[in-house]
Design a protein around this motif. Structure first.
Motif, mmCIF file in Angstrom:
data_model
loop_
_atom_site.group_PDB
_atom_site.id
_atom_site.type_symbol
_atom_site.label_atom_id
_atom_site.label_comp_id
_atom_site.label_asym_id
_atom_site.label_seq_id
_atom_site.Cartn_x
_atom_site.Cartn_y
_atom_site.Cartn_z
ATOM 1 N N UNK A 1 1.009 -1.088 -0.092
ATOM 2 C CA UNK A 1 0.182 0.005 -0.068
ATOM 3 C C UNK A 1 0.781 1.352 -0.077
ATOM 4 N N UNK A 2 1.987 1.121 0.884
ATOM 5 C CA UNK A 2 2.856 2.443 0.939
ATOM 6 C C UNK A 2 3.436 2.657 -0.416
ATOM 7 N N UNK A 3 4.003 1.372 -0.659
ATOM 8 C CA UNK A 3 5.002 1.513 -1.844
ATOM 9 C C UNK A 3 4.094 2.065 -3.161
ATOM 10 N N UNK A 4 2.979 1.329 -3.248
ATOM 11 C CA UNK A 4 2.137 1.272 -4.367
ATOM 12 C C UNK A 4 1.557 2.724 -4.469
ATOM 13 N N UNK A 5 0.944 3.206 -3.270
ATOM 14 C CA UNK A 5 0.482 4.567 -3.597
ATOM 15 C C UNK A 5 1.659 5.662 -3.693
ATOM 16 N N UNK A 6 2.842 5.521 -3.121
ATOM 17 C CA UNK A 6 3.707 6.582 -3.469
ATOM 18 C C UNK A 6 4.254 6.123 -4.918
ATOM 19 N N UNK A 7 4.358 5.220 -5.358
ATOM 20 C CA UNK A 7 4.747 5.067 -6.997
ATOM 21 C C UNK A 7 3.459 5.662 -7.812
ATOM 22 N N UNK A 8 2.552 5.279 -7.393
ATOM 23 C CA UNK A 8 1.067 5.773 -7.962
ATOM 24 C C UNK A 8 1.255 7.252 -8.394
ATOM 25 N N UNK A 9 1.623 7.887 -7.140
ATOM 26 C CA UNK A 9 1.451 9.322 -7.080
ATOM 27 C C UNK A 9 2.713 9.862 -8.256
ATOM 28 N N UNK A 10 3.893 9.207 -8.097
ATOM 29 C CA UNK A 10 4.879 9.585 -8.981
ATOM 30 C C UNK A 10 4.460 9.530 -10.378
ATOM 31 N N UNK A 11 3.550 8.355 -10.736
ATOM 32 C CA UNK A 11 3.554 8.018 -12.016
ATOM 33 C C UNK A 11 2.147 8.899 -12.352
ATOM 34 N N UNK A 12 1.163 9.128 -11.222
ATOM 35 C CA UNK A 12 0.020 10.079 -11.594
ATOM 36 C C UNK A 12 0.290 11.574 -11.801
ATOM 37 N N UNK A 13 1.326 12.008 -11.174
ATOM 38 C CA UNK A 13 1.662 13.494 -11.050
ATOM 39 C C UNK A 13 1.846 14.019 -12.333
ATOM 40 N N UNK A 14 2.244 13.297 -13.382
ATOM 41 C CA UNK A 14 2.424 13.664 -14.726
ATOM 42 C C UNK A 14 2.100 12.814 -15.640
ATOM 43 N N UNK A 15 0.705 12.691 -15.852
ATOM 44 C CA UNK A 15 -0.013 11.615 -16.888
ATOM 45 C C UNK A 15 1.072 11.515 -18.141
ATOM 46 N N UNK A 16 1.123 10.432 -18.667
ATOM 47 C CA UNK A 16 1.693 10.354 -20.017
ATOM 48 C C UNK A 16 3.193 10.797 -20.034
ATOM 49 N N UNK A 17 3.756 10.900 -19.054
ATOM 50 C CA UNK A 17 5.127 11.430 -19.166
ATOM 51 C C UNK A 17 6.099 10.153 -19.094
ATOM 52 N N UNK A 18 7.226 10.399 -19.367
ATOM 53 C CA UNK A 18 8.254 9.167 -19.599
ATOM 54 C C UNK A 18 8.134 8.356 -18.289
ATOM 55 N N UNK A 19 8.194 8.860 -17.091
ATOM 56 C CA UNK A 19 8.251 8.163 -15.925
ATOM 57 C C UNK A 19 7.044 7.275 -15.744
ATOM 58 N N UNK A 20 5.989 8.179 -16.078
ATOM 59 C CA UNK A 20 4.543 7.375 -15.953
ATOM 60 C C UNK A 20 4.396 6.277 -16.689
ATOM 61 N N UNK A 21 4.930 6.302 -18.032
ATOM 62 C CA UNK A 21 5.201 5.147 -19.123
ATOM 63 C C UNK A 21 5.910 3.918 -18.390
#
Lengths: 274, 260, 312
Positions: free
Chosen positions: C98-118
């Motif tokens: 939950x911790x890791x998933x939500x943190x990484x999800x925030x990173x991915x979701x902060x800039x949708x469609x960015x390279x990091x998100x992909x």
């Protein structure tokens, strides 16, 4: 057909379609690609992979061809996965339609049954079911479906409840259509698409459950499955880890294919709405 | 009056859309005026508001010039406040009213948490919310539509901006509340000497209190000028048609709207 | 709800081909018919279906889950003995994913469609497709067999005489692999749910309003977008608790963790139907309890839950 063409336009859809089409072809032509019983002893035991061209992926403890096992295992995985998903969706549709249409006490009772199936871990249920009835392919299919029908049932009921109130259903009622006919002709076709959208996830989950069951030794012993191959390889995990790794990769690729296809579908659906 | 902003040959297109949402706009915004931007949906009026406030979605293409008299463009929040159409959607459902009003003030005025909340309380009083101390701790869903819009106005003005953009800020509200919010905006802007850019589809509503009006249609500016001049002698056929749909402009907005 | 589960387990018990007595007799090397008869009488297996259902329900009401034939002990004792290990495993895996998933999800979701998100989306898709038991095997090959960093099986070193902190450290090192295998997959799931939730929230008006206030990007991402996207994630946590309990069966059997799941497998191989049904019942109760906690958590996170009508 138009939908499939749209699907091919998304990279996810194309990749997923490619993977699954290949796997289906492998499953269909398994007897041609790898003739004979995959469970027969074909060569020396524990041949390493990539050494003998006759056994590109090596052999297991009993000298069975790993590649043949993987090719034939595709059949089991896809067949069980798809059959279980169809069964689960069929049960879910019937119960969901009945609950949504009957209303009142019947609906209340059916919803409690759905609740009950959702709180029991479906893997434990499948495990218990197979161990009580005895392992064979139809039982495994039924066991997986038993743990997977509650979600589509809940979704179908929600769909029916919202569609039931729409004008064309009222119109059908006014012209005196029989309720069963209304359910069949007016409601089911409209409730179906979102439920079918769930099917990819159910197929993927069913494939994984089947693998886990046969990994624990609860698959049909007369059929080669990826899960049982992984379990078999586990006995010699320290010396020949490849025996467990190859069927696992096949499993992962299959499930990724299903997910990609469903993502592609999701995108085309979102695209057609926008 | 001096021009606060001179917009020249502005063109805006959204991503994936070859037809620009706005073309060839030349418009001056005067300091301290109340400017009404009037148009039907799809006329580009909201795009103009979002271009001025720099709230366009990623990938939108902007051409032309916007010359600000201050030398630099106003900073969102600090120099410019924005009020949206639907107060139910523009407030974050899971944060308290107090936090949402205070956060802008805290950032732009460099306040501590405590003083920012005091400022928020003050702002809620100024938008005349009953029992502001209680509302400060409330969540948006506990308020009525009109109260939510008052909260949104308080939040937009919390940092004391010189410009307020109201994008259809009253359209989602019912008639009586609409009139209340308009008079509140009018009063707040007058008190603080703010520039108000009021975007609406309702020409009668706008004519009630705007100094100048600008009529938009299909992504272009039809005409702009002092409210009285445009209303009495519209040059463009479209403006005339728009006026004709509100037959009697001497009637208060409330009644004319109800009659149409 | 629970009554239906009880009925379900009872039906499964009934449909078992050959009862526990057969299995027991088989395990002790066979016995004559009179022994079987007296055993059946002792367990109440010779009465009618309804009588047995009544017997079953009324004994459940007294928290008597029956007698495990394979272990020759009360089912409830066995379950309570194993449950802590499973709760430890599940709890750690849930917290981690939950911790890791939500943190990484925030990173991915902060800039949708960015390279990091992909990159994150692709990796999570692949991870999510991996069956946990296979991941467990691969992890144990790499870390326990090849690198010899971690123990492969058990919950603690047997008869090591460790106490206090050293014992806790020993248990923790045994838990790393099973928790990792279980958590990685759920991390991928939570990442995807968080990311999708954030993508939905970005499109909402209040994010635009937050931008118009000139707030910093990190405040918008964390306080406005992620805060709202957390709600579907919490719902997902409740929905997944049953699946996670099921997943622990396989993980425990791979790493030989003496927990609840492994008990289920032992019940299967011992043809111990009463034990198996007891396990299902207890896991259903567990899932209900977890969902109650999740509901409380959700109510704490979402002020709209259980709220009164608008004030005016």
């Amino acid at each position: 057909m138009r939908r499939i063409r749209n699907l091919m336009k998304t990279p996810e859809g194309m990749a997923g379609f490619g993977i699954l089409a290949t796997l289906i072809l492998v499953a269909l032509f398994a007897p041609v690609l790898s003739p004979g019983d995959p469970l027969r002893i074909a060569g020396d035991p524990l041949l390493a992979p990539f050494v003998d061209p006759a056994f590109p992926l090596g052999t297991d403890r009993l000298g069975r061809d790993v590649l043949a096992g993987i090719i034939h295992g595709t059949r089991t995985s896809l067949a069980v996965g798809i059959a279980a998903a169809i069964a689960a969706i069929a049960i879910g549709l019937c119960v969901g339609l009945a609950a949504g249409f009957a209303g009142g006490l019947v609906e209340e009772a059916l919803m409690r049954v759905i609740d009950a199936f959702q709180i029991v871990p479906s893997f434990l249920l499948a495990l218990a079911f197979v161990s009580v009835i005895g392992a064979s392919v139809p039982v495994v299919v039924l066991a997986i479906a038993l743990g997977a029908w509650a979600d589509p049932a809940r979704l179908t009921r929600a769909q029916v409840l919202s569609i039931r109130e729409r004008d064309y259903v009222a119109a059908a009622r006014v012209i005196g259509m029989h309720p069963v006919e209304i359910a069949w002709k007016e409601i089911l076709p409209n409730a179906l698409p979102p439920v079918l959208a769930l099917s990819a996830i159910i197929v993927a989950a069913a494939i994984l459950t089947e693998a886990a069951l046969s990994f624990l030794g609860l698959g049909d012993p007369n059929i080669v499955t990826w899960g049982s191959m992984i379990a078999e390889g586990r006995n010699v995990l320290r010396s020949s880890p490849s025996l467990s790794i190859f069927p696992g990769i096949a499993l992962v690729v299959t499930v990724i294919g299903v997910y990609l296809l469903s993502e592609g579908f999701g995108k085309t659906l979102a695209g057609s709405e926008a | 009056m001096s021009a606060l902003c001179e917009i020249r040959e502005l063109e805006v297109a959204y991503r994936g859309n070859s037809v620009p949402a706005l073309t060839n706009i030349d418009l001056d915004i005067h300091a301290g005026e109340r400017l009404a931007i009037i148009g039907e949906s799809g006329s580009g009026k909201s795009t103009l508001a979002r271009t001025i406030a720099r709230l366009l979605p990623a990938g939108a293409r902007v051409r032309g010039e916007m010359r600000w008299s201050l030398g630099q463009a106003p900073l969102p929040g600090r120099d410019m406040g924005f009020v949206f159409q639907d107060p139910a959607a523009s407030l974050n459902p899971v944060l308290t009213v107090g936090e949402q009003v205070a956060e802008g003030a805290r950032l732009h005025l460099g306040l501590t948490r405590r003083t920012a909340y005091e400022r928020a309380l003050d702002m809620l009083e100024r938008v005349r919310i009953p029992d502001p101390a209680k509302v400060l701790k409330a969540f948006p869903h506990q308020l009525s539509g009109g109260q939510r819009q008052r909260v949104a106005i308080a939040a937009a003005l919390a940092a004391g901006p010189g410009i307020l953009i109201a994008d259809e800020a009253t359209s989602a509200l019912d008639m009586i509340v609409q009139a209340e919010i308009v008079s509140l905006l009018d009063e707040l802007v007058r008190e603080a000497g703010m520039t108000l850019i009021f975007i609406t589809h309702d020409i009668a509503l706008a004519s009630g209190f705007a100094d100048r009006v600008a009529i938009f249609r299909d992504g272009g500016l039809v005409e702009a000028g002092p409210t009285g001049a445009i209303l009495t002698s519209p040059k463009d056929v479209y403006t005339r048609a728009l006026l004709a749909s509100h037959r009697d402009l001497s009637t208060p907005p409330l009644i004319s709207e109800a009659a149409s | 709800m629970l009554l239906i589960v009880i009925l379900l387990t009872f039906l499964l018990l009934e449909s078992a081909s050959g009862d526990a007595v057969d299995a027991y007799l088989l395990s002790i090397g066979g016995g004559d018919a009179t022994v079987a008869q007296s055993l059946r009488q002792a367990y109440g297996l010779d009465q009618s279906v309804f009588a047995r259902l009544w017997l079953y329900v009324s004994s459940l009401a007294r928290f008597d889950l029956g007698w495990s034939v394979a272990f020759d002990r009360p089912v409830l004792d066995l379950i309570f003995e194993r449950l802590p290990n499973t709760l430890l495993l599940m709890g750690s895996a849930t917290a981690l994913s939950f911790g890791l998933g939500s943190a990484l999800g925030i990173v991915a979701g902060a800039r949708p469609e960015s390279a990091g998100d992909r990159v994150l989306s692709t990796v999570s898709l692949i991870l999510y497709a991996i069956p946990s038991f296979w991941l467990g095997l691969v992890l144990s090959i790499v870390f326990a067999v090849q690198l010899r960093w971690l123990p492969t099986s058990g919950i603690e070193t047997i008869a090591s005489g460790k106490t206090g902190l050293t014992r806790a450290a020993d248990i923790a090192s045994h838990l790393v692999l099973p928790v990792g295998a279980l958590a990685l997959i759920y991390t991928a799931l939570f990442l995807r749910v968080m990311r999708a939730g954030m993508a939905d929230v970005w499109a909402l008006d209040f994010v635009l309003f937050a931008r118009s206030k000139g707030l910093s990007r990190s405040r918008i991402v964390l306080r406005h977008v992620a805060r709202n996207a957390l709600l579907p994630l919490v719902t997902m946590l409740g929905l997944q608790s049953a699946a996670m309990l099921g997943g622990s069966v396989v993980i425990e059997s791979i790493f030989a963790v003496p927990g609840f799941g492994r008990l289920a497998q032992e019940a299967v191989s011992g043809r111990d139907a009463p034990l198996l049904m007891g396990i299902i019942l207890v896991s259903a109760v567990l899932v209900i309890c977890i969902n109650l906690v999740i509901d409380l958590l959700y109510a704490a996170l979402d002020p709209r839950v259980g709220a009164s009508e608008p004030a005016a």
